[in-house]
Design a protein around this motif. Structure first.
Motif, PDB file in Angstrom:
ATOM      1  N   ASP A   1      21.383  24.079 -28.415  1.00  0.00           N
ATOM      2  CA  ASP A   1      20.342  23.344 -27.702  1.00  0.00           C
ATOM      3  C   ASP A   1      19.856  22.106 -28.472  1.00  0.00           C
ATOM      4  OD1 ASP A   1      19.139  25.091 -29.559  1.00  0.00           O
ATOM      5  OD2 ASP A   1      17.273  25.130 -28.429  1.00  0.00           O
ATOM      6  N   LEU A   2      20.322  21.914 -29.687  1.00  0.00           N
ATOM      7  CA  LEU A   2      19.955  20.735 -30.478  1.00  0.00           C
ATOM      8  C   LEU A   2      21.038  19.654 -30.450  1.00  0.00           C
ATOM      9  CD1 LEU A   2      18.440  22.418 -33.671  1.00  0.00           C
ATOM     10  CD2 LEU A   2      17.226  21.474 -31.708  1.00  0.00           C
ATOM     11  N   LYS A   3      22.059  19.856 -29.619  1.00  0.00           N
ATOM     12  CA  LYS A   3      23.223  18.966 -29.625  1.00  0.00           C
ATOM     13  C   LYS A   3      22.850  17.498 -29.467  1.00  0.00           C
ATOM     14  CE  LYS A   3      27.754  18.205 -27.679  1.00  0.00           C
ATOM     15  NZ  LYS A   3      28.772  18.628 -26.726  1.00  0.00           N
ATOM     16  N   GLU A   4      21.961  17.188 -28.548  1.00  0.00           N
ATOM     17  CA  GLU A   4      21.580  15.790 -28.307  1.00  0.00           C
ATOM     18  C   GLU A   4      20.890  15.186 -29.536  1.00  0.00           C
ATOM     19  OE1 GLU A   4      18.621  13.420 -25.325  1.00  0.00           O
ATOM     20  OE2 GLU A   4      19.833  15.028 -24.449  1.00  0.00           O
ATOM     21  N   ALA A   5      19.980  15.916 -30.135  1.00  0.00           N
ATOM     22  CA  ALA A   5      19.269  15.423 -31.313  1.00  0.00           C
ATOM     23  C   ALA A   5      20.215  15.299 -32.510  1.00  0.00           C
ATOM     24  CB  ALA A   5      18.096  16.337 -31.651  1.00  0.00           C
ATOM     25  N   VAL A   6      21.107  16.278 -32.672  1.00  0.00           N
ATOM     26  CA  VAL A   6      22.089  16.210 -33.755  1.00  0.00           C
ATOM     27  C   VAL A   6      22.978  14.989 -33.579  1.00  0.00           C
ATOM     28  CG1 VAL A   6      24.105  17.349 -34.794  1.00  0.00           C
ATOM     29  CG2 VAL A   6      22.071  18.693 -34.204  1.00  0.00           C
ATOM     30  N   SER A   7      23.393  14.746 -32.346  1.00  0.00           N
ATOM     31  CA  SER A   7      24.231  13.582 -32.051  1.00  0.00           C
ATOM     32  C   SER A   7      23.509  12.286 -32.409  1.00  0.00           C
ATOM     33  CB  SER A   7      24.623  13.581 -30.568  1.00  0.00           C
ATOM     34  OG  SER A   7      25.426  12.469 -30.275  1.00  0.00           O
ATOM     35  N   LYS A   8      22.241  12.182 -32.046  1.00  0.00           N
ATOM     36  CA  LYS A   8      21.467  10.979 -32.357  1.00  0.00           C
ATOM     37  C   LYS A   8      21.404  10.748 -33.865  1.00  0.00           C
ATOM     38  CE  LYS A   8      16.895   8.889 -32.160  1.00  0.00           C
ATOM     39  NZ  LYS A   8      15.511   9.008 -31.697  1.00  0.00           N
ATOM     40  N   VAL A   9      21.071  11.797 -34.610  1.00  0.00           N
ATOM     41  CA  VAL A   9      20.945  11.672 -36.063  1.00  0.00           C
ATOM     42  C   VAL A   9      22.300  11.369 -36.686  1.00  0.00           C
ATOM     43  CG1 VAL A   9      20.386  12.905 -38.196  1.00  0.00           C
ATOM     44  CG2 VAL A   9      18.907  13.142 -36.189  1.00  0.00           C
TER      45      VAL A   9
END
Length: 190
Positions: free
Chosen positions: A8-16
Motif C-alpha cells: 500500500d506504500l507503492k506510490e510513495a515509495v515510487s515518488k521517493v
C-alpha cells in the motif's frame, strides 16, 4: 525496492525512489545488492536490500516530502553502503513517530559492525517504548536470533579486545534491553 515496503506504500515509495540519484558509490553497476533480508511484517513478507549504493542526495529534496515519504527515505538510506549515511538516516528515523513497517530497518542495522551506530541506537531506543519492536522481533524469531549471533561475531572480530566483558557490550545491551532478545527465543526456533 518495492518489495522492501508494504504494497500500500507503492506510490510513495515510487515518488521517493524517483528522487534518488542513480549515481552510485564507486560507480557500482547496480544501485542495490542482490542479497535481501526477509522479514514477516504482519501478514506480508518484506525483502530489504542488504545494501544500497546510491549516493545520498536527500538534502536537495527532503523538505519537499511529507512525513511518511521522509520515513521511507530514511529507511532506504539506512541500508546505504556508507556507514555515515546509515547513521544519519537511522537517527532521523528513530527521531520520528515511525510506523511498524519501518521496524525491520531499525532491527536490521542493529546486527552490523559499526559500534557508533549501535551506541546511538541504544541511547535513543532505551528512552522509547520498544514493545512494538520486541513484538516484531518475536514474530521474526529465527532471523532475529541469527542477527543476534551476527552481532556477537562482529564483537568477537572487531571489539573483543576493547570491550572484554561481552555482558557490558553495547550490542548485547541493545538486543536484550531494547529489542527483547532472550535465550528462550533460540530454544523456540522452529
Amino acid at each position: 525496492m518495492y518489495a522492501a515496503f508494504p504494497k500500500d506504500l507503492k506510490e510513495a515509495v515510487s515518488k521517493v525512489f524517483n528522487l534518488i540519484l542513480n549515481d552510485t558509490y564507486n560507480k557500482a553497476i547496480d544501485g542495490e545488492s542482490p542479497d535481501r533480508v526477509e522479514y514477516l511484517l504482519g501478514d506480508s513478507i518484506v525483502q530489504i536490500p542488504y545494501r544500497i549504493y546510491y549516493i545520498d542526495n536527500s538534502n536537495s529534496f527532503i523538505n519537499d516530502l511529507n512525513s511518511m515519504e521522509k520515513m521511507i527515505l530514511h529507511c532506504i538510506y539506512s541500508r546505504s553502503d556508507d556507514g555515515f549515511v546509515r547513521q544519519k538516516h537511522l537517527k532521523s528515523l528513530l527521531s520520528m513517530e515511525y510506523e511498524d513497517w519501518a521496524i525491520p530497518y531499525i532491527v536490521k542495522i542493529c546486527d552490523e559492525y559499526i559500534v557508533e551506530i549501535l551506541e546511538m541506537t541504544y541511547v535513543i531506543l532505551r528512552q522509547q517504548d520498544t514493545e512494538r519492536i520486541k513484538k516484531f522481533c518475536h514474530q521474526n524469531r529465527v532471523s532475529f536470533c541469527k542477527s543476534y549471533n551476527r552481532m556477537i561475531s562482529y564483537w568477537n572480530e572487531f571489539y573483543r579486545n576493547e570491550h572484554k566483558n561481552f555482558k557490558q557490550y553495547i550490542g548485547r545491551k541493545l538486543f536484550r534491553e531494547c529489542l527483547g532478545y532472550s535465550r528462550v527465543m533460540e530454544n523456540k526456533q522452529t
